[in-house]
Design an enzyme around this catalytic site. Structure first.
Site, PDB file in Angstrom:
ATOM      1  N   TYR A 174       2.383  21.231   7.612  1.00 21.87           N
ATOM      2  CA  TYR A 174       2.683  19.900   7.045  1.00 21.87           C
ATOM      3  C   TYR A 174       2.363  19.888   5.559  1.00 21.87           C
ATOM      4  O   TYR A 174       3.197  19.542   4.717  1.00 21.87           O
ATOM      5  CB  TYR A 174       1.869  18.830   7.786  1.00 21.87           C
ATOM      6  CG  TYR A 174       1.814  17.490   7.076  1.00 21.87           C
ATOM      7  CD1 TYR A 174       2.984  16.768   6.827  1.00 21.87           C
ATOM      8  CD2 TYR A 174       0.602  16.937   6.658  1.00 21.87           C
ATOM      9  CE1 TYR A 174       2.940  15.531   6.179  1.00 21.87           C
ATOM     10  CE2 TYR A 174       0.551  15.713   6.009  1.00 21.87           C
ATOM     11  CZ  TYR A 174       1.720  15.016   5.776  1.00 21.87           C
ATOM     12  OH  TYR A 174       1.675  13.799   5.120  1.00 21.87           O
ATOM     13  N   LYS A 187       4.818  19.647   2.033  1.00 17.74           N
ATOM     14  CA  LYS A 187       4.628  18.636   0.975  1.00 17.74           C
ATOM     15  C   LYS A 187       4.383  19.303  -0.375  1.00 17.74           C
ATOM     16  O   LYS A 187       4.858  18.837  -1.405  1.00 17.74           O
ATOM     17  CB  LYS A 187       3.471  17.707   1.340  1.00 17.74           C
ATOM     18  CG  LYS A 187       3.782  16.794   2.512  1.00 17.74           C
ATOM     19  CD  LYS A 187       4.816  15.749   2.111  1.00 17.74           C
ATOM     20  CE  LYS A 187       5.064  14.735   3.213  1.00 17.74           C
ATOM     21  NZ  LYS A 187       5.951  13.648   2.769  1.00 17.74           N
ATOM     22  N   GLY A 233       8.915   2.995   9.104  1.00 16.06           N
ATOM     23  CA  GLY A 233       7.601   3.634   9.191  1.00 16.06           C
ATOM     24  C   GLY A 233       6.519   2.718   8.630  1.00 16.06           C
ATOM     25  O   GLY A 233       6.799   1.648   8.072  1.00 16.06           O
ATOM     26  N   PHE A 234       5.306   3.161   8.789  1.00 16.59           N
ATOM     27  CA  PHE A 234       4.132   2.351   8.436  1.00 16.59           C
ATOM     28  C   PHE A 234       4.137   1.961   6.939  1.00 16.59           C
ATOM     29  O   PHE A 234       4.142   0.789   6.573  1.00 16.59           O
ATOM     30  CB  PHE A 234       2.894   3.170   8.810  1.00 16.59           C
ATOM     31  CG  PHE A 234       1.574   2.639   8.367  1.00 16.59           C
ATOM     32  CD1 PHE A 234       1.285   1.281   8.428  1.00 16.59           C
ATOM     33  CD2 PHE A 234       0.582   3.512   7.895  1.00 16.59           C
ATOM     34  CE1 PHE A 234       0.036   0.799   8.027  1.00 16.59           C
ATOM     35  CE2 PHE A 234      -0.646   3.049   7.502  1.00 16.59           C
ATOM     36  CZ  PHE A 234      -0.920   1.692   7.555  1.00 16.59           C
ATOM     37  N   ILE A 235       4.167   2.960   6.075  1.00 17.43           N
ATOM     38  CA  ILE A 235       4.033   2.669   4.641  1.00 17.43           C
ATOM     39  C   ILE A 235       5.333   2.086   4.077  1.00 17.43           C
ATOM     40  O   ILE A 235       5.305   1.121   3.303  1.00 17.43           O
ATOM     41  CB  ILE A 235       3.615   3.949   3.873  1.00 17.43           C
ATOM     42  CG1 ILE A 235       2.236   4.411   4.361  1.00 17.43           C
ATOM     43  CG2 ILE A 235       3.600   3.695   2.371  1.00 17.43           C
ATOM     44  CD1 ILE A 235       1.793   5.767   3.826  1.00 17.43           C
TER      45      ILE A 235
HETATM   46  N1  LIG Z   1      -0.203   7.415   6.553  1.00 16.54           N
HETATM   47  C1  LIG Z   1      -0.945   8.285   5.866  1.00 16.54           C
HETATM   48  O1  LIG Z   1      -2.177   8.297   5.972  1.00 16.54           O
HETATM   49  C2  LIG Z   1      -0.287   9.261   4.913  1.00 16.54           C
HETATM   50  C3  LIG Z   1      -1.135  10.098   4.155  1.00 16.54           C
HETATM   51  C4  LIG Z   1      -0.553  10.997   3.279  1.00 16.54           C
HETATM   52  C5  LIG Z   1       0.836  11.049   3.133  1.00 16.54           C
HETATM   53  N2  LIG Z   1       1.622  10.247   3.885  1.00 16.54           N
HETATM   54  C6  LIG Z   1       3.089  10.346   3.690  1.00 16.54           C
HETATM   55  O2  LIG Z   1       3.600   9.044   3.466  1.00 16.54           O
HETATM   56  C7  LIG Z   1       4.911   8.928   3.992  1.00 16.54           C
HETATM   57  C8  LIG Z   1       5.002   7.749   4.938  1.00 16.54           C
HETATM   58  O3  LIG Z   1       4.083   7.961   6.015  1.00 16.54           O
HETATM   59  P1  LIG Z   1       3.855   6.902   7.172  1.00 16.54           P
HETATM   60  O4  LIG Z   1       2.398   6.890   7.479  1.00 16.54           O
HETATM   61  O5  LIG Z   1       4.527   5.623   6.850  1.00 16.54           O
HETATM   62  O6  LIG Z   1       4.604   7.653   8.380  1.00 16.54           O
HETATM   63  P2  LIG Z   1       5.586   7.085   9.508  1.00 16.54           P
HETATM   64  O7  LIG Z   1       5.780   8.207  10.458  1.00 16.54           O
HETATM   65  O8  LIG Z   1       5.085   5.788  10.019  1.00 16.54           O
HETATM   66  O9  LIG Z   1       6.920   6.814   8.689  1.00 16.54           O
HETATM   67  C9  LIG Z   1       7.881   7.804   8.407  1.00 16.54           C
HETATM   68  C10 LIG Z   1       9.256   7.265   8.781  1.00 16.54           C
HETATM   69  O10 LIG Z   1      10.228   8.257   8.466  1.00 16.54           O
HETATM   70  C11 LIG Z   1      11.173   8.321   9.500  1.00 16.54           C
HETATM   71  N3  LIG Z   1      11.687   9.693   9.542  1.00 16.54           N
HETATM   72  C12 LIG Z   1      10.990  10.812   9.844  1.00 16.54           C
HETATM   73  N4  LIG Z   1      11.785  11.887   9.771  1.00 16.54           N
HETATM   74  C13 LIG Z   1      13.015  11.427   9.406  1.00 16.54           C
HETATM   75  C14 LIG Z   1      14.252  12.053   9.162  1.00 16.54           C
HETATM   76  N5  LIG Z   1      14.385  13.382   9.265  1.00 16.54           N
HETATM   77  N6  LIG Z   1      15.311  11.293   8.804  1.00 16.54           N
HETATM   78  C15 LIG Z   1      15.179   9.951   8.681  1.00 16.54           C
HETATM   79  N7  LIG Z   1      14.020   9.297   8.914  1.00 16.54           N
HETATM   80  C16 LIG Z   1      12.952  10.032   9.274  1.00 16.54           C
HETATM   81  C17 LIG Z   1      10.433   7.957  10.778  1.00 16.54           C
HETATM   82  O11 LIG Z   1      11.287   7.410  11.760  1.00 16.54           O
HETATM   83  C18 LIG Z   1       9.396   6.956  10.278  1.00 16.54           C
HETATM   84  O12 LIG Z   1       9.821   5.631  10.477  1.00 16.54           O
HETATM   85  C19 LIG Z   1       5.226  10.268   4.641  1.00 16.54           C
HETATM   86  O13 LIG Z   1       5.951  11.063   3.711  1.00 16.54           O
HETATM   87  C20 LIG Z   1       3.852  10.876   4.883  1.00 16.54           C
HETATM   88  O14 LIG Z   1       3.897  12.285   4.929  1.00 16.54           O
HETATM   89  C21 LIG Z   1       1.096   9.354   4.766  1.00 16.54           C
END
Ligand SMILES: NC(=O)c1ccc[n+]([C@@H]2O[C@H](COP(=O)([O-])OP(=O)(O)OC[C@H]3O[C@@H](n4cnc5c(N)ncnc54)[C@H](O)[C@@H]3O)[C@@H](O)[C@H]2O)c1
Length: 337
Positions: A153, A157, A11-13
């Site tokens: 969502y 959380k 994923g992104f982060i």
């Molecule tokens: N990007 C933002 O602006 C933001 C803001 C607030 C919170 N978040 C939180 O930060 C975290 C990372 O977010 P992100 O932007 O990298 O999202 P993303 O969707 O790019 O990354 C999440 C990763 O988790 C994997 N995933 C999802 N469900 C899964 C499961 N059941 N089993 C195994 N893998 C699974 C996905 O394949 C994905 O690669 C998340 O918890 C998100 O809720 C992100």
């Protein structure tokens, strides 16, 4: 060097965090199911980049597979777990709430169980600024009540925060929950505004601007965000002797080694200014499609990030124009547009 288990590394982060920790010499194991919520090629490319580093290994599996998660965790024997995998996205939670229930509630429970069984030094997990919901007192601070979530969502959380607090209390499991504020940058998510705007503008398509542009976000550059996470790994919460030992502005629980930390840029940026900065970076004027507010959306977010600063000495600082330039450079190069 510490061994860190990170979920969500495709994923992104998670990708950016793993990259930073590998550069810093940590040994990292990633878990990701590479779900098809968005382009899986982008996720696989992120993992391929990480696999170039000898310190990185990964397992493709679902958070919901309790036995598998337990096995992977026991085998890797991490010192620290950073749980970022989740069904993310505010808007999609109106369409498919069950994906949030499965990944975010069941999945997070399985990670907490693994952390408890292994007795890790520190469990760090992603929450979101969306838990502030209908709160209006800004900037948002971790010590404020946050009980008015507006989407499922955000509700999952908020539930994660409560679940984690109970485990921190019962099992003395040091736990930090991050509340992230609108993260953006290279390798970013195709479902988020910056990606959608740049993609549409380069193709000459109009962009959808919600609430007629009267929106504000605390845009946080991804490299700043993961630097904050990296520093928080060492800021292990300790159960206080009494509530009097908790410093003003600290969200530390009076009864558990548990704390919530905002990671945001501490700057409220108007959506229309954000769009203007994209126009400048691309040298293209956007065709604007003004829309009403979307159900569940909030007009503004803005972080008080002073707790992060107090705990780590660090403050995110990338100017949104510089961050947009970095994103545009990556996007053009990656997609050849
Ligand atoms: N990007 C933002 O602006 C933001 C803001 C607030 C919170 N978040 C939180 O930060 C975290 C990372 O977010 P992100 O932007 O990298 O999202 P993303 O969707 O790019 O990354 C999440 C990763 O988790 C994997 N995933 C999802 N469900 C899964 C499961 N059941 N089993 C195994 N893998 C699974 C996905 O394949 C994905 O690669 C998340 O918890 C998100 O809720 C992100």
């Amino acid at each position: 060097m510490k061994r860190i288990l990170i979920t969500g590394t495709a994923g992104f982060i998670g990708f950016h965090l793993a990259k930073l920790l590998l550069d810093e010499g940590f040994v990292v194991h990633g878990i990701d199911a590479i779900t098809d919520y968005y382009d899986v090629t982008l996720k696989r490319r992120r993992h391929q980049m990480l696999l170039q580093s000898p310190g990185f290994t990964a397992t493709e599996c679902w958070l919901e597979e309790a036995d598998r998660i337990g096995e992977v965790a026991r085998k890797f024997a991490p010192d620290v777990i950073v749980h970022l995998a989740a069904q993310a996205g505010v808007r999609y939670s109106l369409e498919n709430p069950r994906a949030y229930l499965d990944s975010n509630i069941i999945g997070t429970f399985n990670i907490m169980e693994a952390a408890r069984e292994l007795g890790v030094e520190h469990l760090l997990m992603a929450s979101t600024s969306s838990v502030y919901g209908a709160n209006e007192d800004m900037p948002f601070s971790e010590t404020e009540k946050a009980d008015t979530q507006l989407t499922f969502y955000a509700a999952t959380k908020k539930a994660n925060e409560a679940m984690a607090h109970s485990y921190a209390h019962l099992w003395n499991l040091p736990t930090t929950m991050f509340r992230f504020f609108t993260v953006y940058g290279p390798w970013g998510r195709p479902d988020l505004a910056l990606f959608k705007f740049v993609d549409a503008m380069l193709d000459g398509r109009p962009i959808d601007i919600y609430n007629h542009g009267d929106m504000y976000r605390d845009f946080t550059y991804v490299e700043d965000l993961v630097r904050g996470i990296c520093l928080l790994i060492d800021a292990v919460p300790v159960r206080p002797e009494s509530a009097d030992d908790i410093e003003a502005g600290d969200s530390l629980s009076p009864v558990a080694p548990y704390r919530i930390v905002n990671i945001g840029n501490s700057e409220k940026v108007r959506l229309l200014d954000f769009i203007e900065a994209i126009e400048e970076a691309l040298g293209i004027e956007a065709k604007r499609n003004y829309m009403d507010m979307q159900t569940g959306d909030v007009p503004a977010t803005w972080a008080d990030a002073s707790l992060l600063k107090n705990l780590t000495g660090y403050q995110p600082q990338t100017d949104v124009r510089d961050g947009i330039d970095q994103f545009v450079a990556w996007f053009r190069d990656y997609y050849g547009k």
